[in-house]
Scaffold this motif. Structure first.
Motif, PDB file in Angstrom:
ATOM      1  N   PRO A 197       0.832  -1.208   0.000  1.00 39.94           N
ATOM      2  CA  PRO A 197       0.000   0.000   0.000  1.00 39.94           C
ATOM      3  C   PRO A 197       0.865   1.256   0.000  1.00 39.94           C
ATOM      4  O   PRO A 197       1.916   1.303   0.628  1.00 39.94           O
ATOM      5  N   GLY A 198       0.441   2.262  -0.743  1.00 41.20           N
ATOM      6  CA  GLY A 198       1.132   3.546  -0.770  1.00 41.20           C
ATOM      7  C   GLY A 198       2.166   3.699  -1.855  1.00 41.20           C
ATOM      8  O   GLY A 198       2.589   4.817  -2.165  1.00 41.20           O
TER       9      GLY A 198
ATOM     10  N   GLY B 214       2.007   2.295 -15.042  1.00 41.23           N
ATOM     11  CA  GLY B 214       2.145   2.818 -13.686  1.00 41.23           C
ATOM     12  C   GLY B 214       0.802   2.873 -12.980  1.00 41.23           C
ATOM     13  O   GLY B 214      -0.230   3.161 -13.599  1.00 41.23           O
ATOM     14  N   MET B 215       0.834   2.590 -11.665  1.00 41.49           N
ATOM     15  CA  MET B 215      -0.400   2.523 -10.897  1.00 41.49           C
ATOM     16  C   MET B 215      -0.158   3.190  -9.534  1.00 41.49           C
ATOM     17  O   MET B 215       0.736   2.789  -8.787  1.00 41.49           O
ATOM     18  N   ASP B 216      -0.925   4.218  -9.228  1.00 43.64           N
ATOM     19  CA  ASP B 216      -0.768   4.944  -7.976  1.00 43.64           C
ATOM     20  C   ASP B 216      -1.590   4.259  -6.885  1.00 43.64           C
ATOM     21  O   ASP B 216      -2.830   4.252  -6.929  1.00 43.64           O
ATOM     22  N   LEU B 217      -0.913   3.690  -5.903  1.00 45.53           N
ATOM     23  CA  LEU B 217      -1.601   2.962  -4.829  1.00 45.53           C
ATOM     24  C   LEU B 217      -1.695   3.769  -3.547  1.00 45.53           C
ATOM     25  O   LEU B 217      -1.902   3.218  -2.462  1.00 45.53           O
TER      26      LEU B 217
ATOM     27  N   VAL C 249       2.808   0.040   4.827  1.00 44.91           N
ATOM     28  CA  VAL C 249       2.615   1.163   3.916  1.00 44.91           C
ATOM     29  C   VAL C 249       3.989   1.695   3.500  1.00 44.91           C
ATOM     30  O   VAL C 249       4.859   1.942   4.338  1.00 44.91           O
ATOM     31  N   VAL C 250       4.197   1.836   2.210  1.00 47.07           N
ATOM     32  CA  VAL C 250       5.484   2.289   1.683  1.00 47.07           C
ATOM     33  C   VAL C 250       5.617   3.804   1.856  1.00 47.07           C
ATOM     34  O   VAL C 250       4.705   4.565   1.529  1.00 47.07           O
ATOM     35  N   GLU C 251       6.770   4.229   2.340  1.00 47.15           N
ATOM     36  CA  GLU C 251       7.022   5.659   2.506  1.00 47.15           C
ATOM     37  C   GLU C 251       7.283   6.326   1.159  1.00 47.15           C
ATOM     38  O   GLU C 251       7.920   5.733   0.284  1.00 47.15           O
ATOM     39  N   ASP C 252       6.802   7.546   1.045  1.00 53.02           N
ATOM     40  CA  ASP C 252       7.113   8.398  -0.120  1.00 53.02           C
ATOM     41  C   ASP C 252       6.916   7.660  -1.441  1.00 53.02           C
ATOM     42  O   ASP C 252       7.750   7.739  -2.348  1.00 53.02           O
TER      43      ASP C 252
END
Length: 877
Positions: free
Chosen positions: A83-84, A155-158, A191-194
């Motif tokens: 996520p993120g 590309g996919m914005d999660l 959750v992935v940072e930045d």
């Protein structure tokens, strides 16, 4: 630059940064073989197959066997993400029977079984378009030649997406046929940072290709918003009056003679208004009547206007835009309303003689202006602009048309030269001549005879730059002490810089901590770079990185993705047939020959000799100017400013445009208010680089730099006027520094410039100490070029400038002859503001520069060949 044999055998030691050796090629077969072997597939017009980000599709003429043996249309393609993050994957397309034209991609929403949704609006294909470097959305047509394979990067914005397993489809259509891949995306974990930007191996940084960071209409630090009073426009230190026809009626500069301050009274740069002349075959000129002058847009950073000029025979729409830095963009669209036989169409620019003392451009090296000059278009040379000016006021005129693209620079110019503008060039009939008449120097940009059919349009576009751009900062000129060079052990440079008295360290590529050109944020070295920056900050030093876009190493995670964009990011040169002067005269490195094969230009290469990357090959290719790589560059700069805390960047022969440099400047000023950008350039005035003047070439970038280091390939035996225009930076409001062989410190001091510590020869350490002892930051430079200079000489080989203080001044004198010379150094005490009866004059000891000498008088000073002195004049109480 290191020349290597069999360097393609130097394989990466780090999987996440390597761009594929030849290992594993046995799993690939040619497209021709695939068509014969997999006959069921070859009956289709095309075939699509998915692939993960970890395994980039690398060749356009070969396929991996596993892609052909899986039935992608029946089985779900399983992907895992967190996520993120900004998540990417690929879809490969193989054109089997015919060329595929105008390929379309369609994405469904992705949904979980309990109704959670990822909107298709969060999914896009980089190959199909995005956001250009100016911040504008665009689309690209995708076509694939028969028997070729094309990877499409998705590309996919999660961001904000909940954990779960999502199902959806990606559909490719072409030639009235469609194929669909079923996708199963599992989102789990922390959750992935930045967005994942902290880990290059994720390829999340692909998002930066569409970055809009730094795009706004605000002015950069140190400049004023554009203002208007009637038809008069004001910017920092300059004003422009717009005539009824939309062209400049008057331009004035308010800078003082050595660009140390701005006065209340302006000096005219023009002696008359610009003229756009349409001369018919019979010698008559067409009288155009201007319509209403309309100011069409205004923001803090610019003002735009437009006016339609009309006659029975033609009309001219004049559109102009003045920006806060002194850049003026003119678009002149000339439309014929009836058939016209033309003798000439030209632009006449009347420059005040006092503001045309010096000249640079159009096959003329920088220096004093000749009485007359003629030039014709020749796109084998990188020449399209002319600067005429005095130190405190001038104009650069650049001619272009609708087909203009930023050319390649340096030894790569021949691969991407200027396009001949249809209007100004006119099949090489056009040109420029400069001539002096009375108190005016006329620039006449002509295009020659031609015929215009009814309805035809010619675009006589041009740019103006009004110089100088700002006052010279003494804090930067005398306070910024650069350490540059000094080996490849980056951490040792902190102590070396401290010992030399330097407070800014430039870290180059090809160093143990920064091995690969223009990609400093490699996963394996960012922690060490951060430690290096922190260590420099502990020692009260600033640290900057080499970072530009002209060339890009193969050793980056995104390399194959960038190559898949078919020339948009990596310049589509001759490929394996490429030959470049100095670096690749016998052809490209074997890695490029085997892995890229076509559509590239080989550039910098180097074998890393020490550190964790020892034995790796840094091999790069030339990039395409003004592509989305500019956005990627800005995204990377933003990341480094926030995460590494770097203090700016060092730019070497920029392929960047002024708009992108402005974006970079805004980010540096935002995060690091004391940050710096400096420009270095090799001398381009040679056949390899198209006989370009580097400061003329990059002049529109200068408002965003703090300093210029123009010296590689320079001859410091050139005359003072050449030094002033092409080396010192002073006519453009910037400090300068010397480079080649350490420069000439005695002549350099006439302009207040030195070499850099850590560089070759003539170390500036002792001169810096002298500056500090005598408070140079508090003094005002008045150069020999200034008519009010308080010091003169009676020997043509000797030049003198004065650094004036309240009670103490320093006179810098230098000998431009190789022979010893005797000269009087004449002080105008009234202009200096000192009482001569209270003054002492001395030549103090400065190590490696001058010995202490007794002075009884300045009436007869012996000055060694190629050297000089700094003379201290002090008014005692």
């Amino acid at each position: 630059m290191v020349k290597m044999k069999n360097s393609f055998l130097c394989l990466s030691l780090f999987i996440s940064v390597s761009v594929y050796s030849q290992s594993g090629t046995e799993n690939y077969i040619s497209a021709e073989t695939a068509a014969k072997t997999y006959t069921a597939l070859s009956k289709q017009p095309f075939y699509i197959f998915p692939e993960t980000r970890e395994h980039p599709i690398r060749w356009n003429d070969s396929l991996e066997v596993s892609w052909l043996e899986k039935n992608s249309s029946k089985n779900d393609f399983f992907l895992q993400a967190q996520p993120g993050e900004y998540f990417v994957y690929q879809v490969g397309v193989w054109a089997i029977k015919n060329e595929l034209k105008n390929i379309q991609l369609r994405f469904s929403d992705l949904k979980t079984k309990n109704g959670k949704t990822i909107s298709s609006r969060k999914v896009s294909c980089f190959n199909a378009g995005g956001i250009d470097y100016l911040g504008n959305p665009f689309t690209k047509k995708i076509a694939i030649q028969k028997d070729k394979v094309q990877p499409l990067w998705i590309g996919m914005d999660l961001s904000g997406v909940a954990k779960g397993t999502y199902y959806g489809t990606a559909t490719v259509s072409a030639n009235n046929k469609a194929q669909t891949i079923k996708i199963q995306l599992e989102i789990d974990g922390e959750v992935v940072e930045d967005h994942g930007f902290n880990e290059g191996k994720r390829l999340s940084r692909m998002y930066w290709l569409n970055s809009t960071l730094g795009i706004n209409d605000e002015v950069t630090k140190g400049y004023n918003p554009v203002s208007r009073q009637g038809n008069t426009l004001h910017i920092l230190g300059r004003s422009v009056d717009i005539a009824a026809n939309g062209l400049p009626a008057a331009i004035a500069s308010y800078f003082t003679a050595s660009n140390q301050s701005i006065s209340q009274k302006g000096e005219p740069i023009l002696s008359e208004a610009f003229r756009f002349v349409i001369e018919k075959e019979n010698g008559d000129t067409i009288a155009l009547q201007p319509g209403p002058l309309q100011f069409t847009a205004q923001a803090p950073g610019y003002i735009a206007w437009q006016v339609k000029n009309s006659s029975a025979e033609c009309e001219l729409i004049c559109s102009g835009k003045l920006e806060f830095d002194g850049f003026v963009d003119y678009r002149l669209a000339l439309k014929a309303l009836k058939p016209l036989k033309i003798r000439d169409i030209r632009l006449e620019v009347p420059v005040n003689k006092e503001k045309a003392e010096y000249m640079m451009g159009l096959n003329r090296e920088g220096g004093l202006r000749p009485a007359s000059w003629q030039w014709q278009w020749d796109t084998t040379k990188n020449q399209d602009a002319l600067w005429l000016g005095a130190v405190n006021g001038g104009l650069r005129l650049k001619l272009k048309a609708e087909n203009y693209t930023l050319p390649l620079v340096n030894i790569y110019y021949k691969f991407g030269p200027l396009h001949l503008p249809p209007s100004w060039g006119n099949h090489n009939k056009g040109g420029v001549y400069v001539d002096e008449k009375d108190n005016t120097v006329w620039i006449n940009a002509y295009s020659g005879n031609r015929q215009m059919a009814t309805g035809s349009i010619l675009n006589y576009d041009f740019e103006l730059l009004i110089t100088p751009f700002r006052t010279i900062s003494n804090e930067v000129k005398y306070g910024d002490r650069y350490f540059h060079g000094g080996g490849t052990d980056a951490f040792s440079k902190i102590e070396k810089a401290k010992k030399a008295g330097a407070n800014i360290i430039n870290i180059h590529h090809a160093e143990n901590i920064y091995p690969f050109i223009n990609y400093p944020y490699l996963d394996e070295n960012t922690a060490e770079l951060k430690a290096l920056v922190d260590k420099a900050h502990e020692e009260k030093q600033r640290l900057k990185l080499y970072y530009t876009t002209r060339e890009l190493t193969k050793n980056i995670p995104e390399f194959q993705a960038f190559y898949s964009l078919n020339g948009e990011v990596l310049f589509p040169g001759p490929g394996n047939a490429s030959r470049t002067e100095a670096l690749h005269p016998k052809g490209p490195n074997e890695w490029l020959i085997k892995n890229l094969r076509e559509k590239y230009i080989p550039a910098w290469y180097n074998v890393v000799k020490e550190g964790k990357f020892k034995g790796e090959l840094d091999l790069s290719v030339i990039t395409t100017p003004n592509s989305r790589l500019n956005n990627f560059y800005i995204g990377g700069l933003d990341w480094m400013l926030k995460n590494l805390k770097i203090d700016g960047v060092y730019i070497d022969d920029a392929a960047l445009d002024r708009f992108t440099l402005r974006r970079a400047r805004k980010l540096i000023d935002q995060y690091r208010p004391e940050g710096r950008m400096d420009l270095h350039s090799w001398n381009h005035f040679n056949k390899w680089a198209g006989y370009a003047n580097c400061l003329n070439l990059y002049m529109d970038l200068l408002p965003y730099f703090d300093l210029v280091w123009i010296g590689e390939g320079r001859d410091y035996n050139r005359l003072p006027d050449h030094w002033l225009v092409e080396v010192s930076g002073i006519p453009f409001g910037l400090p300068g520094q010397m480079l080649e062989g350490g420069g000439n410190p005695w002549r350099g001091m006439v302009y207040g410039i030195t070499n850099r510590a850590g560089w070759t020869g003539n170390t500036p350490d002792e001169l810096w100490k002298f500056w500090d002892q005598h408070n140079f930051e508090e003094k005002e430079l008045t150069g020999y070029w200034d008519k009010t200079c308080a010091v003169t000489t009676n020997n043509e080989h000797i030049k003198a400038s004065v650094f004036k203080g309240n009670k103490e001044s320093i006179i810098a004198v230098a000998n431009w002859s190789k022979e010893d010379q005797v000269s009087s150094v004449i002080i105008d005490w009234s202009a200096l503001g000192y009482d001569p009866s209270k003054c002492t004059i001395s030549i103090p000891f400065v190590k490696d520069f001058q010995d202490e000498q007794p002075l009884q008088s300045l009436s007869s000073v012996s000055i060694p060949g190629k050297k000089g002195y700094m003379i201290v004049v002090k008014e005692n109480q």
